[in-house]
Write a protein that holds these residues in place. Structure first.
Motif, mmCIF file in Angstrom:
data_model
loop_
_atom_site.group_PDB
_atom_site.id
_atom_site.type_symbol
_atom_site.label_atom_id
_atom_site.label_comp_id
_atom_site.label_asym_id
_atom_site.label_seq_id
_atom_site.Cartn_x
_atom_site.Cartn_y
_atom_site.Cartn_z
ATOM 1 N N ASP A 362 0.886 -1.309 0.177
ATOM 2 C CA ASP A 362 0.207 -0.004 -0.177
ATOM 3 C C ASP A 362 0.869 1.267 0.066
ATOM 4 O O ASP A 362 0.503 2.257 -0.706
ATOM 5 C CB ASP A 362 -0.988 0.064 1.116
ATOM 6 C CG ASP A 362 -1.980 -0.990 1.106
ATOM 7 O OD1 ASP A 362 -2.248 -1.552 0.023
ATOM 8 O OD2 ASP A 362 -2.759 -1.504 2.062
ATOM 9 N N TRP A 563 -0.401 9.113 1.442
ATOM 10 C CA TRP A 563 -0.738 7.755 1.823
ATOM 11 C C TRP A 563 -0.884 7.865 3.312
ATOM 12 O O TRP A 563 -1.966 7.354 3.841
ATOM 13 C CB TRP A 563 0.078 6.709 1.325
ATOM 14 C CG TRP A 563 -0.701 5.308 1.641
ATOM 15 C CD1 TRP A 563 -1.395 4.760 0.677
ATOM 16 C CD2 TRP A 563 -0.513 4.651 2.783
ATOM 17 N NE1 TRP A 563 -1.709 3.597 1.375
ATOM 18 C CE2 TRP A 563 -1.125 3.380 2.639
ATOM 19 C CE3 TRP A 563 0.477 4.729 3.939
ATOM 20 C CZ2 TRP A 563 -1.251 2.458 3.584
ATOM 21 C CZ3 TRP A 563 0.193 3.794 4.936
ATOM 22 C CH2 TRP A 563 -0.546 2.687 4.688
ATOM 23 N N ASN A 567 -4.426 7.372 5.501
ATOM 24 C CA ASN A 567 -4.920 5.785 6.038
ATOM 25 C C ASN A 567 -4.327 5.814 7.547
ATOM 26 O O ASN A 567 -4.853 4.834 8.296
ATOM 27 C CB ASN A 567 -3.730 5.079 5.302
ATOM 28 C CG ASN A 567 -4.324 4.607 3.955
ATOM 29 O OD1 ASN A 567 -5.100 4.023 3.634
ATOM 30 N ND2 ASN A 567 -3.837 5.614 3.082
ATOM 31 N N MET A 616 -10.061 11.892 -4.015
ATOM 32 C CA MET A 616 -9.638 10.690 -2.784
ATOM 33 C C MET A 616 -10.122 10.919 -1.622
ATOM 34 O O MET A 616 -10.807 10.264 -0.876
ATOM 35 C CB MET A 616 -8.085 10.510 -2.828
ATOM 36 C CG MET A 616 -7.702 9.465 -1.710
ATOM 37 S SD MET A 616 -5.833 9.574 -1.423
ATOM 38 C CE MET A 616 -5.718 11.433 -0.525
ATOM 39 N N MET A 619 -14.153 10.381 -1.673
ATOM 40 C CA MET A 619 -14.646 8.982 -1.736
ATOM 41 C C MET A 619 -14.082 8.276 -0.744
ATOM 42 O O MET A 619 -14.243 7.253 -0.650
ATOM 43 C CB MET A 619 -14.010 8.718 -3.302
ATOM 44 C CG MET A 619 -14.853 9.211 -4.366
ATOM 45 S SD MET A 619 -14.427 8.513 -5.909
ATOM 46 C CE MET A 619 -15.474 7.155 -5.827
ATOM 47 N N SER A 620 -13.141 8.741 0.207
ATOM 48 C CA SER A 620 -12.801 7.955 1.303
ATOM 49 C C SER A 620 -11.985 6.805 0.861
ATOM 50 O O SER A 620 -11.991 5.931 1.541
ATOM 51 C CB SER A 620 -13.818 7.647 2.441
ATOM 52 O OG SER A 620 -14.207 9.069 2.701
ATOM 53 N N THR A 621 -11.158 6.890 -0.315
ATOM 54 C CA THR A 621 -10.591 5.647 -0.674
ATOM 55 C C THR A 621 -9.007 5.229 0.111
ATOM 56 O O THR A 621 -8.861 4.074 -0.066
ATOM 57 C CB THR A 621 -10.401 5.592 -2.199
ATOM 58 O OG1 THR A 621 -9.645 6.720 -2.443
ATOM 59 C CG2 THR A 621 -11.883 5.802 -2.855
ATOM 60 N N ILE A 625 -7.463 7.893 -7.178
ATOM 61 C CA ILE A 625 -7.845 7.419 -7.997
ATOM 62 C C ILE A 625 -8.462 8.191 -9.038
ATOM 63 O O ILE A 625 -8.222 9.528 -8.720
ATOM 64 C CB ILE A 625 -9.277 6.451 -7.565
ATOM 65 C CG1 ILE A 625 -10.563 7.798 -7.114
ATOM 66 C CG2 ILE A 625 -8.942 5.639 -6.598
ATOM 67 C CD1 ILE A 625 -11.608 7.008 -6.847
#
Length: 703
Positions: A362, A563, A567, A616, A619-621, A625
């Protein structure tokens, strides 16, 4: 005459250029000439890809040196800054003069323009006073032939006392003869007897009086006659350089100082003598078969530089370039994006097959790799289109006309006319525009150009501007001319950026960078047929790859940070959510939301990733994206509270906010100052916040 010890000269060359020289094999050649004489073209033709570019030691002047092999020698060709004179009124002239005089190159090539020989001879005569080892290259013979101008090269060689070679560097004509002449002069196989300028009786008497004393001081290191002229001229910069070079303080020599004090009003006479002798030589060797040889160029200029049509045509041409860039970049950008995501799938399979940790996957793939893929796929296509188009205008000879058209506006802003050129470079990349500010002589005006360069949007901000324009402006019109509306809107944003650049230049010149705009000689070169092949090579390798490399170097660690922010959770919220909530009050005041401001902050390394971070976040990905189409993006933005006011403020803040990491790094390297780097960061940011706050307040008050 130069130095008596070649090793001393080599030491100075090493110090100036930071290059290694083999005294047995290497021959150092200085390449001097006026701007727009084809000097760079000749340099590129001789050295090819064996070139190195960097700052002159201790100066903010770019220099290039390259190698070429001829017979049994390796020639190191040093491309000196283009200059009209060596009377040292600018740092470029100082660099060129010091290298020729104190660096002791084996020979000096002076490039002249066959269509403007009389003006170019001023520099030739000054260099002939400094050194005997000179080869004069009369370039652009093809242009002269087209304009029915004939030059008697043999007669010119007899008058000057040095080899004179005619060339057309663009086609390669005459380059073999030039290399042969340079080889013979550098290896002392050809003896030269250069013409020395004769001054009026007052100056000549002074030279005769002080030459015996100067012979003892120079000890063969410098030409005593040239040194005498420089003492009479009394220019401080050259006298300081001479003191350092000779390790002797001329200012403490009473006899010499008495003479210098008597010669205060003779500088004009020295310059006038050079100009008159140039005129006399040109009359003897140049023949004009047509008196209106530049009639066509003047006719074109009467339109392109006119008060009525100059600015509108410039804006139209700019709009066409942006339209081509916008339309042309879509397809290759999509192809690159698909390629990077296909590679991402393969890398994911590699992680799974080897049982590597999911967390490592990730971080490296969804964080670092995906960010790099975004930056490259979004940045590369527009740059690969814009830079060649920009270089095409440069090769045609149009860019000096842009500077001419905008010179009066920048003068009113107490800035330098050349800032127009550096501003245009900023459209491709602001970092490249900052580097381009080296062409501005005045340190004050150079700083103004550097600090305000970010007010014109680079290609990294175009994706955000284009997406918002397409969705909320062109898309809202429901018209078949949406593409045209979008192009006009983007052009309007550009014009706004230019206006803000002028206003902020004026603000700086009246506050922390007070001063009067300096004058400069702006030459309008002849229009020329562009060389498409060389344009592609120069624009891709010198500009596109260079800028992309810097952006990639900064984007990689940025992917890791993004990231982590998306996260790592604290409580029930990610760090990104916490940051957006913290910024929400400020964001609401300027007509946006906290996630948009977080996107601009996290997009600091590269503006290209601002919109992906917004997507991102909504959309809480947890990873960047790309949506399938603009309709999906429109639905997502409207669902998260976007209105036309939000869109306008995002476009305004995109135009006016802190420079990206690549640009700030470049500003720090160019100014060598954290102070001015901070100013370049704060000025657009504060202005952007104020403008967005004002627009939002007025709209909310009215509606």
């Amino acid at each position: 005459m130069g130095l008596t010890s070649q090793s001393t000269g080599i030491f100075l060359i090493k110090e100036m250029l930071d290059i290694k020289i083999n005294p047995e094999k290497d021959i150092v050649i200085a390449l001097a000439g006026n701007p727009n004489t084809g000097k760079s073209t000749l340099f590129n033709s001789l050295t090819g890809m064996r070139q190195h570019t960097g700052n002159w030691t201790g100066k903010t002047v770019t220099t290039a040196h390259g190698n070429y092999e001829y017979k049994d020698k390796n020639f190191i060709l040093v491309d000196l800054p283009g200059t009209y004179s060596l009377l040292s009124s600018s740092v470029e002239e100082e660099v060129a003069r010091d290298f020729i005089c104190f660096g002791n190159p084996h020979a000096t090539i002076v490039i002249t323009d066959a269509t403007s020989l009389e003006r170019n001879l001023n520099l030739v005569l000054q260099i002939l006073e400094m050194t005997d080892n000179v080869v004069v290259c009369v370039n652009l013979l093809d242009e002269a032939e087209r304009k029915k101008i004939k030059i008697n090269l043999d007669e010119l060689s007899k008058i000057l006392g040095v080899p004179v070679i005619g060339t057309s560097a663009r086609s390669g004509e005459g380059l073999d003869d030039l290399m042969e002449a340079v080889y013979n002069v550098a290896t002392n196989m050809t003896c030269t007897n250069p013409l020395k300028i004769r001054y009026n009786s007052a100056i000549e008497d002074m030279i005769e009086d002080i030459e015996p004393s100067l012979n003892n001081i120079c000890e063969g290191k410098l030409d005593s006659r040239w040194l005498g002229v420089k003492l009479i001229d009394g220019e401080d910069s050259i006298l300081k350089s001479i003191d350092t070079y000779l390790n002797y303080s001329i200012s403490e020599d009473k006899n010499l100082i008495d003479i210098i004090n008597r010669s205060e009003n003779l500088r004009y006479e020295i310059a006038s003598s050079i100009v008159k002798q140039s005129e006399e030589i040109a009359k003897q060797v140049v023949t004009f078969e047509k008196t209106d040889y530049n009639h066509i160029d003047r006719k074109i200029d009467s339109v392109l530089t006119s008060k009525l049509f100059g600015i509108p045509l410039m804006i139209l041409m700019l709009g066409i370039i942006f339209w081509i860039t916008i339309e042309g970049a879509n397809y290759p950008s999509q192809m690159l994006s698909n390629m990077f995501f296909a590679i991402e799938n393969k890398l994911t399979e590699l992680f799974i097959s080897n049982g590597w940790p999911q967390g490592l996957h990730d971080v490296l793939i969804l964080g670092v790799y995906r960010t790099l893929g975004w930056v490259i796929s979004v940045m590369l296509p527009p740059m690969a289109i814009f830079f060649p188009l920009f270089t095409l205008l440069e090769d045609l000879g149009y860019l000096p006309r842009v500077a001419f058209n905008l010179d009066n506006f920048f003068k009113k802003a107490c800035a330098h006319g050349k800032q127009a050129l550096t501003m245009c470079m900023g459209f491709g990349c602001n970092a490249a525009g900052v580097i381009g500010c080296r062409i501005i002589d005045s340190p004050r005006e150079r700083l103004i150009a550097i600090i305000t360069n970010f007010f014109v949007p680079c290609n990294g901000r175009f994706p955000t501007l284009i997406a918002i324009t397409t969705i909320f402006i062109a898309g809202a019109s429901n018209s078949p001319y949406q593409s045209l509306i979008g192009t006009l809107t983007i052009t309007g944003v550009i014009v706004l950026g230019v206006m803000v650049t002028l206003l902020m230049s004026k603000f700086l010149s009246k506050t922390i960078l007070k001063g009067v705009p300096s004058s400069f000689a702006l030459e309008l070169p002849p229009y020329r047929k562009p060389q498409v092949g060389k344009i592609l090579v120069r624009s891709i390798f010198d500009r596109t790859i260079f800028v992309l490399g810097r952006a990639v170097a900064i984007a990689a660690p940025a992917g890791l940070v993004i990231w982590i922010m998306a996260n790592i959770t604290v409580g029930n919220l990610t760090l990104l959510d916490h940051g957006a909530n913290f910024l929400e009050p400020l964001a609401y005041a300027i007509g946006m939301d906290g996630y948009i401001l977080m996107a601009f902050i996290l997009g600091f390394p590269a503006n290209e990733i601002v919109m992906p971070i917004i997507i991102m976040s909504y959309m809480s990905t947890g990873a960047m994206i790309e949506l399938d189409n603009l309709n999906a993006l429109r639905d997502l933005l409207i669902a998260n509270g976007w209105t036309w006011l939000t869109a306008i403020n995002v476009m305004l803040f995109c135009l006016m906010h802190f420079p990206c990491g690549t640009t700030l790094l470049t500003i720090k390297k160019e100014t060598k100052s954290w102070k001015w780097t901070s100013v370049a960061f704060l000025l657009p940011t504060i202005l952007g916040l104020l403008v967005c706050f004002t627009v939002t307040s007025v709209v909310r008050l009215v509606l």
